[in-house]
Design a protein around this motif. Structure first.
Motif: not given
Length: 305
Positions: A52-53, A56, A85, A88-89, A93, A97
């Motif tokens: 996930w990091t 991002t 999460a 948020t992403l 973006s 996603l």
């Protein structure tokens, strides 16, 4: 016969020490017009970054391509936090996603990392199903209180935000009959890999997806059928001619790959294709897939829509 506009993408290796290669692949995919960029998820593997990091970082380094995990290990991620999460992403973006989810295949490694439940297949199925329902429910709650009382997961009076920037597609990494039917009932797409599911197995996969869709009153076209194309695209370099020993690996030049994808679409109803290089000069192969293979596939499959 393919029934939807094809989606084409690449997989990025999250290996530690391969960060430059990951960003180089992402830039190629983004700038060449590919649709998807995915990253596998094995957080218990000490040789891999946390997916996930990395997603991002890749999302903020690209502009138009959609990104997602291929697929996330849900026993290691509480569903409410995963919903947060993802939303948020998606906002950060600009609505790019794609959420890939799996029940987890390496049970001892997952348990060693603190994940659960690790009980019977029925218990793992229930936990996964509840995760899907909680994620969907929170996304749709739009600021009102949301509660969910499941056998495994519970959420009590949760107020959710931010809302996703666009309707996030949920893909599953399903293999078993119940999981495939559940995908047909609740998900937006399926991701399977050539190293695990041979083309000859896809009619049965499709049948189970269609059964699930029919039970939920959905058309079969509501579920994307994604195939991870694992192998080597021969671009004329000696390094790219490495013959991987694992079964299900695809090896050949651009014409071979184009013909294979056309057959997967025509004969097996696949409509989403992720190139997953496993040996040789992977960056050069990604570039060749994006510049040579993908446009030819789009042109051929557009005649069949």
């Amino acid at each position: 016969m393919i029934e939807q506009t094809p989606l084409l993408g690449i997989n990025v290796d999250p290996g530690i020490g391969r960060e430059e290669a990951a960003f180089a692949r992402a830039r190629i995919a983004d700038q060449s017009g590919l649709d998807l960029l995915t990253v596998m998820d094995h957080p218990y593997n000490p040789r891999l970054h946390e997916t996930w990091t990395l997603l991002t970082a890749l999302a903020l380094a690209t502009e138009r391509i959609h990104l997602g995990a291929n697929v996330l290990t849900t026993p290691l991620r509480p569903p409410a936090l995963l919903a947060k999460a993802a939303a948020t992403l998606d906002v950060l973006s600009g609505g790019r996603l794609e959420l890939g989810l799996g029940a987890g295949g390496y049970l001892d490694a997952i348990a060693g990392f603190g994940g659960g439940p690790q009980g019977s297949p029925a218990a793992r199925y229930t936990a996964f199903k509840e995760s899907l329902e909680i994620i969907r429910g929170l996304w749709a709650s739009a600021g009102s209180a949301f509660s969910y009382a499941g056998a495994v997961h519970q959420v009590t009076n949760a107020r959710f935000g931010p809302a996703p920037a666009h309707p996030i597609r949920i893909w599953t990494g399903a293999l078993g009959p119940r999981m495939l039917r559940l995908t047909g009932q609740q998900a937006d797409g399926l991701l399977v890999s050539s190293g695990y599911v041979a083309p000859e197995q896809l009619p049965e996969v499709n049948r189970l997806l269609d059964e699930g869709a029919a039970a939920a009153g959905r058309p079969p076209t509501a579920i994307r059928r994604g195939y991870n194309l694992m192998g080597v695209l021969d671009v004329g370099q000696s390094g790219a001619r490495v013959r991987p020993g694992r079964s299900g690996m695809i090896v050949g030049d651009a014409a071979t790959w184009i013909a294979l994808v056309e057959r997967l679409a025509r004969d097996y109803r696949q409509d989403t294709f992720i190139f997953w290089p496993v040996a040789g000069d992977e960056e050069q192969q990604v570039e060749a897939f994006a510049r040579e293979v993908a446009p030819a596939i789009r042109e051929r499959l557009s005649r069949r829509l």
